[in-house]
Design a protein around this motif. Structure first.
Motif, mmCIF file in Angstrom:
data_model
loop_
_atom_site.group_PDB
_atom_site.id
_atom_site.type_symbol
_atom_site.label_atom_id
_atom_site.label_comp_id
_atom_site.label_asym_id
_atom_site.label_seq_id
_atom_site.Cartn_x
_atom_site.Cartn_y
_atom_site.Cartn_z
ATOM 1 N N GLU A 197 31.213 53.352 -1.089
ATOM 2 C CA GLU A 197 31.088 53.415 -2.546
ATOM 3 C C GLU A 197 31.321 52.066 -3.198
ATOM 4 O O GLU A 197 30.662 51.718 -4.177
ATOM 5 C CB GLU A 197 32.087 54.423 -3.119
ATOM 6 N N SER A 198 32.277 51.280 -2.671
ATOM 7 C CA SER A 198 32.657 50.042 -3.361
ATOM 8 C C SER A 198 33.307 49.070 -2.392
ATOM 9 O O SER A 198 34.357 49.360 -1.819
ATOM 10 C CB SER A 198 33.627 50.358 -4.508
ATOM 11 N N GLU A 199 32.682 47.897 -2.226
ATOM 12 C CA GLU A 199 33.274 46.867 -1.379
ATOM 13 C C GLU A 199 34.589 46.382 -1.980
ATOM 14 O O GLU A 199 35.559 46.105 -1.267
ATOM 15 C CB GLU A 199 32.306 45.700 -1.218
ATOM 16 N N ALA A 200 34.620 46.282 -3.318
ATOM 17 C CA ALA A 200 35.845 45.848 -3.984
ATOM 18 C C ALA A 200 36.980 46.839 -3.749
ATOM 19 O O ALA A 200 38.144 46.449 -3.621
ATOM 20 C CB ALA A 200 35.602 45.658 -5.474
ATOM 21 N N ALA A 201 36.647 48.132 -3.698
ATOM 22 C CA ALA A 201 37.675 49.140 -3.428
ATOM 23 C C ALA A 201 38.269 48.934 -2.044
ATOM 24 O O ALA A 201 39.496 49.014 -1.857
ATOM 25 C CB ALA A 201 37.076 50.538 -3.545
#
Length: 788
Positions: A428-432
């Protein structure tokens, strides 16, 4: 056959015996009676099962719950297609899966006439088990001995310890199962969770439509499935239909749901289009009542909405790692086990009795259900004690997290289960994912979101850009929160410490170094420079666990080492102010190691840590060692900065205090006079460091007998500190205490009393009654009142 109301056995024995051997029969009867009275088995007279398909429900129920099964294989049994092809195969499957002990007993053709023991039919004299053809009595003895051994072994291994409010030896109650039922085998080791089960029941039965669909969410392995399963068994008698639907994969979800059409014998059950079957089942559920659907392990709410009945005629339970069910179902969050329940589980599951070791192991495993089961499984397989397993886990955690599977109720390790959540969040999110890596190196609780945002420049991309944008930061947190990898509240994040461990373990060495360094940088940036100042203590107290956790690791890069050294130094100043001198000393010792490794032995940062160590040693009552540290710090700073730098003035001041503690008044006066000149020239006449030096000069003068000079110095220092800190700061209280000492020496007891009372009030307000400064001020005031 009449159903047996609310009776359930941990062990159910289906047996037959020969009426020929009265003594052996009586022994077996007595043994089984004892087990029955102990509530290990139920009344076997009510537990006989028929041999035909008409008893399918009875047979299914017994085969699902029995732990010892005697298969009496007769000619009638072999002639029954259902018994031979279905019943026996299912029994043997449970035997191979180690879910039950199956003892086959092959019988000759018999005449089922006569009933000497009520309804229990006896075998005629010529019927004998095929175990030994030489002696009929020995043959039956072998069978009876096998039954008895299997029962006794199972009782010893599987009988649960009594729960609160439960009769000793009693198995968990199991109601009569509804006719339509496919819930997986009950977890006989289910422990605790009483409040969660109550909350779930209250929500489902509240009559509020939104609560009729209850979503149980939480981290993988936290016990969501086990909770739903236990609820189904405890409340089975409340429903006429309970249907379990495996929902992790869309095709399996649809298939399990459609299977209900066959159980309900709906006209659409044979339709080729599965959507037609699903719609038919939903129509039935919408118009009928008394049912419970359990959708287990649903990835996302959208995956199951088409299967949820629209009418509030029954109950629905959903288990999911996804937390976002607010628009579909009432949420129920499952957290780790309570410690007493975790201890009870370990002792029951392993058969051990070392409660202290169980407590230590439960703490080490974070009271996490799947980890507890994994550990118990490994101990049973390997024969380890609780303490031995704890040693293995402490020394080889990463390997142990991948070992210990194979129980009836779990087929994956914690590391495997959590990896699925990691991958989903990362997709869903690399930053996550990067945010999780960062948090993996911090303390597990109360990770300030503003600290992360303010440290954006120290973070890699794309996390750096993400945390600078409040909405993007929210999205990254939401991706982790959705899979219960983190919790968020009051502007802070928290996560299970073993989730942190598994997260770190999945990183390569260079990636671990990168995220450890990033975490050190942002916490170092946030930790107050004036950590010894009481005004910054709340911030220091919040960040101290992160500083401690981070510096337990050993970074390799110089920048990270330097950040770790500075962080330990600042933490030590805070701890020294709190009078936690042992911790302050240890923190400074480690700070010196880090900064020396980062910059070499002659760097000014090394001098700063060594100088502070000298102060702590002086407070410890070791002025000689304190003097050696101060001399080393002074030598480093003089070489780096020259003779007139403020840090040199600081070092000379502290050396003077060490000499004063050694009663070297001339040496102390020489150092302090030099410090006074350096600091006043470098910092100006109103700097708090100058106030400290002036106060120290006053103390030398007091002890030398120059009371007027001492009073003048202390009053000057007090005036500077009042201007810098205000009238009610602990530094002001220290000055007031020093002034009181001078006034006592001058015989001004009234003035001394006034200043001591002021100092005591400030100390009590800021430091509490048990701080050494408070206790010293109180003791001096009491002495003054007695003698003045």
């Amino acid at each position: 056959m009449p159903e047996s109301p609310s009776s359930q056995a941990l062990i159910e024995v289906f047996y037959s015996y020969s009426h020929k051997d009265e003594e052996l029969r009586d022994k077996l009867e007595t043994h089984l009676s004892i087990l029955k009275r102990a509530k290990v088995i139920t009344d076997w007279h009510d537990r006989r099962i028929g041999a035909g398909k008409e008893w399918k429900g009875q047979i299914d129920g017994h085969l699902n719950t029995a732990q010892v099964i005697l298969l009496l294989i007769s000619a009638d049994f072999l002639a029954s297609h259902y018994c031979y092809d279905i019943e026996m195969m299912r029994a043997l499957e449970r035997h191979e899966a180690k879910e039950a002990c199956v003892i086959p007993v092959i019988l000759r053709a018999v005449d089922w006439s006569g009933a000497p023991f009520g309804e229990l039919q006896a075998l005629p004299k010529d019927a004998k088990p095929v175990t030994s053809w030489d002696n009929e009595d020995e043959a039956f003895t072998d069978v009876a001995r096998g039954i008895r051994a299997a029962v006794e072994e199972l009782v010893a291994r599987r009988t649960p310890a009594p729960r609160s409010g439960q009769i000793d030896g009693a198995a968990p109650p199991q109601p009569v199962l509804p006719k339509i039922w496919n819930v997986p085998h009950r977890n006989l080791n289910f422990t605790g969770r009483a409040k969660l089960l109550t909350d779930l029941h209250n929500a489902l039965t509240s009559g509020i439509p939104a609560a009729l669909t209850q979503a149980i969410s939480g981290l993988g392995g936290i016990g969501k499935t086990q909770l739903a399963k236990e609820y189904a068994y405890r409340h089975a008698s409340d429903y006429r239909l309970v249907w379990w639907i495996q929902s992790e994969e869309g095709a399996k979800l649809a298939s399990d749901f459609a299977d209900l059409a066959r159980e309900l014998n709906l006209p659409e059950k044979e339709e080729q289009d599965q959507r037609v079957i699903v719609a038919a089942v939903c129509r039935w559920l919408n118009r009928e009542s008394g049912w419970l659907l359990i959708f287990d392990n649903v990835p996302h709410p959208k995956d199951v909405t088409a299967y949820l009945p629209k009418a509030p005629t029954g109950h629905v339970i959903v288990t999911s790692r996804d937390r976002n069910w607010g628009g579909v179902a009432a949420p129920l969050q499952v957290m780790k086990m309570d410690r007493p329940d975790a201890i009870e589980f370990l002792l029951r599951r392993t058969g051990k009795d070392d409660k202290e070791a169980a407590n230590k192991l439960a703490e080490m495993l974070g009271d996490f259900p799947l980890l507890l089961e994994q550990a118990a499984s490994y101990m049973i397989e390997s024969g380890l004690t609780l303490s031995e397993y704890a040693d293995r886990f402490r020394d080889r955690r990463e390997e142990m997290l991948k070992r210990g599977t194979g129980s009836d109720d779990y087929d994956e390790t914690t590391a495997t289960v959590w990896e699925l959540s990691f991958q989903a969040a990362e997709k869903e999110s690399e930053a996550a994912a990067q945010l999780l890596y960062l948090c993996a190196f911090l303390a597990p609780d109360d990770i300030p979101c503003d600290m992360i945002a303010e440290g954006a420049e120290r973070l890699p991309e794309p996390l750096a850009t993400t945390v600078k944008d409040a909405l993007a930061f929210d999205d990254a947190v939401a991706a982790l929160h959705r899979y219960s990898l983190v919790e968020k509240g009051d502007g802070a994040l928290s996560l299970h410490r073993l989730v942190q461990a598994v997260t770190r373990d999945r990183l390569l060495e260079d990636e671990q170094e990168k995220w450890l360094g990033a975490a050190l940088m942002i916490v170092n940036l946030a930790f107050p420079q004036k950590s010894g100042d009481v005004r910054f203590w709340p911030q220091c107290a919040r960040l101290l666990p992160h500083a401690t956790t981070l510096t337990d690791h050993h970074p390799a890069e110089a920048a990270a080492l330097g950040a770790a050294g500075r962080l330990l130094n600042q933490a030590a100043l805070y701890l020294k102010g709190r009078a936690e001198l042992e911790r302050a000393k240890d923190s400074l010792r480690r700070a010196v190691v880090f900064v020396e490794k980062a910059y070499g032995p002659d760097h000014p940062d090394v001098a700063t840590a060594i100088n502070n160590m000298g102060e702590v040693l002086r407070d410890f009552g070791d002025p000689a060692d304190a003097m050696l540290h101060c001399k080393r710090a002074l030598a480093i700073d003089e070489k780096a900065y020259g003779p007139d730098h403020p840090d040199v003035g600081r070092d000379v001041n502290n050396l003077g205090l060490a000499l004063l503690a050694l009663d070297d008044l001339p040496g102390a006066k020489e150092c302090l006079d030099r410090a006074l000149v350096i600091i006043e020239k470098a910092q100006g006449p109103d700097h708090p460091m100058l106030a400290a030096v002036v106060i120290n000069v006053g103390e030398v003068l007091r002890r030398s007998g120059d009371l007027a000079g001492a009073k003048e110095c202390v009053e000057r220092g007090l005036a500077i500190d009042e201007k810098v800190y205000g009238l009610d700061h602990p530094e002001v209280a220290v000055d007031a205490s020093n002034l009181a000492a001078v006034l006592v020496a001058q015989g001004d007891f009234s003035g001394a009393k006034r200043h001591l009372e002021r100092a005591l009030a400030i100390f009590r307000n800021f430091l509490g009654d048990d701080h050494p400064s408070t206790m010293t001020a109180r003791k001096n005031l009491e002495s003054l009142k007695r003698n003045g």
